[in-house]
Design a protein around this motif. Structure first.
Motif, short mmCIF file in Angstrom:
data_model
loop_
_atom_site.label_atom_id
_atom_site.label_comp_id
_atom_site.label_asym_id
_atom_site.label_seq_id
_atom_site.Cartn_x
_atom_site.Cartn_y
_atom_site.Cartn_z
N ALA A 40 39.77 30.97 30.97
CA ALA A 40 39.44 31.52 32.45
C ALA A 40 39.60 30.79 33.69
N ILE A 41 39.25 29.32 33.23
CA ILE A 41 39.22 28.49 34.22
C ILE A 41 40.57 28.11 34.84
N ASP A 42 41.64 28.08 33.79
CA ASP A 42 43.22 27.81 34.00
C ASP A 42 43.73 29.10 34.31
N TYR A 43 43.11 30.42 34.33
CA TYR A 43 43.87 31.50 34.69
C TYR A 43 44.99 31.87 33.60
N ARG A 44 44.46 31.57 32.28
CA ARG A 44 45.43 31.79 31.16
C ARG A 44 45.49 33.53 31.21
N PHE A 45 44.33 34.28 31.89
CA PHE A 45 44.25 35.65 31.77
C PHE A 45 44.57 35.67 33.30
N ARG A 46 45.62 36.64 33.57
CA ARG A 46 46.28 36.70 35.11
C ARG A 46 45.32 37.50 35.76
N PRO A 47 45.26 37.09 36.97
CA PRO A 47 44.42 37.84 37.76
C PRO A 47 44.16 39.43 38.01
N SER A 48 43.04 40.14 37.64
CA SER A 48 42.69 41.49 37.47
C SER A 48 43.47 42.10 36.29
N GLU A 49 43.93 41.42 35.46
CA GLU A 49 44.49 41.57 34.13
C GLU A 49 43.37 42.08 32.95
N ARG A 50 43.54 43.18 32.24
CA ARG A 50 42.68 43.53 31.19
C ARG A 50 42.80 42.60 30.15
N ILE A 51 41.57 42.07 29.59
CA ILE A 51 41.48 41.33 28.59
C ILE A 51 41.35 42.11 27.35
N ASN A 52 42.46 41.76 26.24
CA ASN A 52 42.63 42.39 25.20
C ASN A 52 41.81 41.70 24.11
N ARG A 91 39.41 37.50 36.34
CA ARG A 91 38.90 37.40 37.85
C ARG A 91 40.00 37.56 38.63
N GLU A 92 39.60 37.87 40.03
CA GLU A 92 40.66 38.07 41.09
C GLU A 92 41.18 36.72 41.71
N LEU A 93 42.13 36.57 42.21
CA LEU A 93 42.76 35.61 42.99
C LEU A 93 43.12 35.86 44.40
N THR A 94 42.43 35.80 45.20
CA THR A 94 42.59 36.29 46.59
C THR A 94 42.42 35.14 47.70
N PRO A 95 43.04 35.03 48.94
CA PRO A 95 42.62 33.92 49.85
C PRO A 95 40.88 34.14 50.17
N GLU A 96 40.48 35.35 50.26
CA GLU A 96 39.13 35.98 50.37
C GLU A 96 38.09 35.17 49.32
N ALA A 97 38.65 35.34 47.81
CA ALA A 97 37.92 34.88 47.06
C ALA A 97 37.78 33.30 47.03
N VAL A 98 38.97 32.78 47.28
CA VAL A 98 38.86 31.27 47.40
C VAL A 98 37.96 30.96 48.42
N ARG A 99 38.37 31.32 49.68
CA ARG A 99 37.36 31.09 50.65
C ARG A 99 35.85 30.91 50.44
N ASP A 100 35.68 32.15 49.95
CA ASP A 100 34.11 32.52 49.48
C ASP A 100 33.41 31.50 48.82
N LEU A 101 34.36 31.03 47.77
CA LEU A 101 33.74 30.00 46.63
C LEU A 101 33.47 28.77 47.29
N TYR A 102 34.34 28.47 48.24
CA TYR A 102 34.23 26.96 48.98
C TYR A 102 33.22 27.06 49.88
N GLU A 103 33.02 28.11 50.73
CA GLU A 103 31.98 28.19 51.43
C GLU A 103 30.69 28.13 50.74
N LEU A 104 30.47 28.73 49.60
CA LEU A 104 29.26 28.56 48.86
C LEU A 104 29.24 27.14 48.65
N ARG A 105 30.05 26.82 47.85
CA ARG A 105 29.92 25.46 47.77
C ARG A 105 29.56 24.34 48.68
N ALA A 106 29.86 24.48 49.90
CA ALA A 106 29.79 23.92 51.26
C ALA A 106 28.25 23.89 51.31
N ALA A 107 27.59 25.18 51.22
CA ALA A 107 26.30 25.38 51.55
C ALA A 107 25.33 24.48 50.53
#
Length: 246
Positions: A40-52, A91-107
């Protein structure tokens, strides 16, 4: 004479103790969790892909039970999502998701830095600075991936100086969720050089116990602009869909 069945009271064979089986089962779940988390960390599962789950269990040579237990745990950790009656999704990979994670980290890191200025000893501050100094030569590193590891270690060390167990645990989980993006971000030589300069400034503020100044530096150092978040997300998606994510 017919061979006696094994069981309690039978001296011919020994059954596996219940507690031993439980320990083995728990160990299996932990190993499966760690493997799937790495995927999951390395996105071996593609964003929003159903995991078999069936294919995943076969790949890991386990039953679906530890796979399902691991996926439930990873959902709580923010690595996968579930849809009732449909299963688990990456998990998704969108600009908003990336930004949100970094804002949380900064806080988190901003608050931790303020506490570090209050609680860390001079010796602890110097040990943290020295650990980073060992990575302060770009020429010696030779790899942006190594710098990404060093960068994560540095920021974890700063947060550990806060001596706030909840902040430390929260950042550990968050670092795993942004590790993929951190690597991409630090591929850029200018970004790496800026990282080194800013780390030095943050260390200087910590030594002077300048809580407000250092917290401000950290927030600017960590937070991604909207344009930068779009760039990182786009590069990440390109990596994933060309098979070079890891």
């Amino acid at each position: 004479m017919a061979r006696k069945r094994s069981g309690i009271g039978n001296g011919d064979e020994k059954s596996t103790p219940t507690h031993t089986r439980a320990v083995r089962a728990a160990d299996s779940v932990e190993r499966v969790y760690a493997r799937i988390k790495d995927f999951a960390i390395d996105y071996r599962f593609r964003p929003s892909e159903r995991i078999n789950e069936v294919e995943l269990a076969a790949e890991l040579a386990v039953s679906r039970t530890p796979v399902r237990a691991a996926l439930n745990r990873l959902e709580r950790d923010g690595f996968v999502a579930s849809v009732p009656n449909k299963g688990f999704y990456a998990r998704e990979l969108t600009p908003e998701a990336v930004r949100d994670l970094y804002e949380l980290r900064a806080a988190i890191e901003r608050g931790a830095f303020v506490l570090a200025c209050e609680r860390a000893t001079d010796a602890e501050i110097e040990a943290t600075a020295e650990a980073w100094t060992r990575h302060s030569s770009l020429e010696d590193e030779g790899s942006w991936a190594k710098i990404a590891v060093a960068d994560e270690s540095f920021h974890m060390a700063l947060t550990q100086l806060s001596k706030n167990a909840q902040m430390i645990a929260a950042l550990e989980g968050l670092c795993a969720r942004i590790r993929f993006f951190r690597r991409i971000d630090l591929e850029s030589a200018p970004r790496r050089e800026r990282t080194y300069r800013e780390h030095d400034a943050i260390i200087d503020a910590l030594r002077r116990r300048d809580a407000a100044g250092g917290a401000s530096l950290l927030e600017k150092h960590i937070t991604l602009s909207s344009a930068h978040a779009i760039e990182v997300a786009a590069r990440g998606l390109a990596r994933i869909f060309t098979g070079t994510a890891a």
